[in-house]
Scaffold this motif. Structure first.
Motif, short mmCIF file in Angstrom:
data_model
loop_
_atom_site.label_atom_id
_atom_site.label_comp_id
_atom_site.label_asym_id
_atom_site.label_seq_id
_atom_site.Cartn_x
_atom_site.Cartn_y
_atom_site.Cartn_z
N ASN A 106 0.81 -1.22 0.00
CA ASN A 106 0.00 0.00 0.00
C ASN A 106 0.84 1.27 0.00
O ASN A 106 0.39 2.33 -0.42
CB ASN A 106 -0.95 -0.01 1.20
CG ASN A 106 -2.11 -0.96 1.01
OD1 ASN A 106 -2.77 -0.93 -0.01
ND2 ASN A 106 -2.35 -1.82 1.98
N GLU A 130 -8.63 0.32 3.71
CA GLU A 130 -7.80 -0.73 3.10
C GLU A 130 -6.41 -0.84 3.73
O GLU A 130 -5.85 -1.93 3.81
CB GLU A 130 -7.67 -0.48 1.59
CG GLU A 130 -8.99 -0.48 0.85
CD GLU A 130 -9.67 -1.84 0.88
OE1 GLU A 130 -8.98 -2.86 0.77
OE2 GLU A 130 -10.92 -1.87 1.00
N ARG A 158 -12.30 1.35 -4.09
CA ARG A 158 -11.64 0.03 -4.23
C ARG A 158 -11.74 -0.46 -5.67
O ARG A 158 -10.77 -0.99 -6.23
CB ARG A 158 -12.27 -0.97 -3.27
CG ARG A 158 -11.48 -2.27 -3.14
CD ARG A 158 -11.87 -3.03 -1.89
NE ARG A 158 -13.31 -3.19 -1.76
CZ ARG A 158 -14.04 -2.65 -0.79
NH1 ARG A 158 -13.48 -1.91 0.15
NH2 ARG A 158 -15.35 -2.84 -0.74
N GLN A 159 -12.91 -0.29 -6.29
CA GLN A 159 -13.08 -0.69 -7.69
C GLN A 159 -12.10 0.07 -8.60
O GLN A 159 -11.48 -0.50 -9.50
CB GLN A 159 -14.51 -0.41 -8.15
CG GLN A 159 -15.50 -1.52 -7.81
CD GLN A 159 -16.78 -1.35 -8.62
OE1 GLN A 159 -17.30 -0.25 -8.77
NE2 GLN A 159 -17.29 -2.46 -9.16
N ASP A 162 -8.50 -1.20 -7.84
CA ASP A 162 -8.31 -2.59 -8.29
C ASP A 162 -8.20 -2.70 -9.81
O ASP A 162 -7.52 -3.59 -10.34
CB ASP A 162 -9.46 -3.48 -7.80
CG ASP A 162 -9.35 -3.79 -6.31
OD1 ASP A 162 -8.27 -3.53 -5.74
OD2 ASP A 162 -10.33 -4.27 -5.73
N ARG A 165 -4.36 -1.60 -10.44
CA ARG A 165 -3.17 -2.19 -9.83
C ARG A 165 -2.94 -3.62 -10.32
O ARG A 165 -3.84 -4.23 -10.90
CB ARG A 165 -3.26 -2.14 -8.30
CG ARG A 165 -4.27 -3.02 -7.64
CD ARG A 165 -4.07 -2.92 -6.13
NE ARG A 165 -5.24 -3.30 -5.38
CZ ARG A 165 -5.37 -3.08 -4.08
NH1 ARG A 165 -4.40 -2.48 -3.42
NH2 ARG A 165 -6.46 -3.46 -3.45
N ARG A 167 -2.69 -7.52 -10.91
CA ARG A 167 -3.63 -8.58 -10.55
C ARG A 167 -3.04 -9.54 -9.52
O ARG A 167 -3.73 -10.11 -8.69
CB ARG A 167 -4.02 -9.39 -11.81
CG ARG A 167 -4.78 -8.55 -12.84
CD ARG A 167 -6.27 -8.49 -12.50
NE ARG A 167 -7.00 -7.74 -13.51
CZ ARG A 167 -7.39 -6.49 -13.38
NH1 ARG A 167 -7.09 -5.81 -12.30
NH2 ARG A 167 -8.07 -5.88 -14.33
#
Length: 298
Positions: A106, A130, A158-159, A162, A165, A167
């Protein structure tokens, strides 16, 4: 009289200071601004009636978040006038940060660069939830929203993150191995050897802040990145050296020209290839790469 006696407010603030700094830095990407936020949080904390505070850690995080949000909105305007891409300020970190896999991921420049695309409120919610696992009720109190609205903001943030970033997560060993290959090719002048290390769609982001030469927008593609780096090394002149370091809990390189720090290079690695290069050259952002900054999520 005991000189070591401190008041309860000071004790609580000192006990949580590293956490509060990490919260502010993760939200702002700037150590200097994080320090200013802590100063503002402290001035508010000393006026609080501690007998009315049930959870001092949560209360301190709430104060810090509010001050960081105010600062983040100011920073956003400053960043809009910034010359070229804006990268977070790299920090030299202790081994314990690298050992905390979630925290180091993070804090990586790669993820923090993605966080720059969130709105200030989205970033605050994402970071608190997070990174620091703060409950929705406490986050809601910090940002003056209802818990339901806070959950919605967290979901959207978050969507968004995600989708951008990597996988799969990569071990520090894999990153270090790719970095070693990169460093070897760089130092031997075998820049074409970098093609074995760089992913075809690698992205190179450089931050000179108008003080140092840097690409005004991200350079995409192994061939283009290679040409850009070759040109940069040629323009730099002098003796080019690189030194492995730990930046924001992740492997990185300090690059020097004739012994003087030119910049800090951070990496994103996927499937043993470098997919992201983040090069901070702005001198104002290179003041914390030779002495450790304590960071924690607890």
């Amino acid at each position: 009289m005991n000189d070591h006696v401190t008041d309860p407010a000071t004790e609580a603030f000192v006990a949580h200071r590293n956490l509060l700094f990490t919260v502010a830095y993760e939200m702002l990407g700037s150590a200097a601004d994080a320090e200013d936020v802590l100063q503002e949080a402290w001035l508010r904390w000393v006026k609080v009636d501690l007998e009315q505070v049930q959870d001092q850690r949560a209360y301190l995080v709430r104060i810090t978040t509010r001050q960081a949000l105010n600062r983040l909105r100011t920073l956003k305007r400053r960043k809009e006038a910034y010359v070229g891409p804006w990268l977070p300020e790299p920090l030299l970190t202790a081994p314990d940060v690298a050992e905390d896999v979630e925290l180091s991921e993070n804090l990586s420049l790669a993820l923090m660069f993605i966080l720059e695309t969130l709105s200030p409120t989205e970033r605050a919610v994402f970071v608190l939830r997070e990174v620091f696992d703060i409950g929705y009720e406490d986050i809601a109190a910090a940002i003056d929203k209802s818990p339901a609205a806070t959950r919605q903001i967290a979901y959207r943030a978050r969507q968004h993150v995600d989708a951008r970033r990597p996988r799969t997560s990569v071990s520090p060993e894999e990153t270090r191995e790719a970095l070693n290959s990169f460093q070897s090719a760089l130092e031997t002048g075998d820049l074409h050897g970098l093609l074995d290390v760089l992913a075809p769609d690698v992205v190179f982001v450089s931050d000179g802040g108008g003080f140092k030469l840097a690409a005004l927008r991200p350079v995409v593609g192994a061939d283009k990145v290679l040409r850009y780096m070759a040109g940069s090394v040629e323009k730099a002149g002098g003796t080019f050296t690189s030194e492995p370091t730990t930046v924001n809990g992740n492997p990185g390189l300090i690059l020097r020209v004739d012994g003087v720090i030119d910049g800090v290079l951070a990496f994103r690695v996927e499937n043993a290839r470098v997919t992201g290069l983040y090069y901070v050259r702005n001198p104002e952002k290179l003041t914390r790469v030779e002495s450790e900054t304590p960071l924690t999520s607890r």
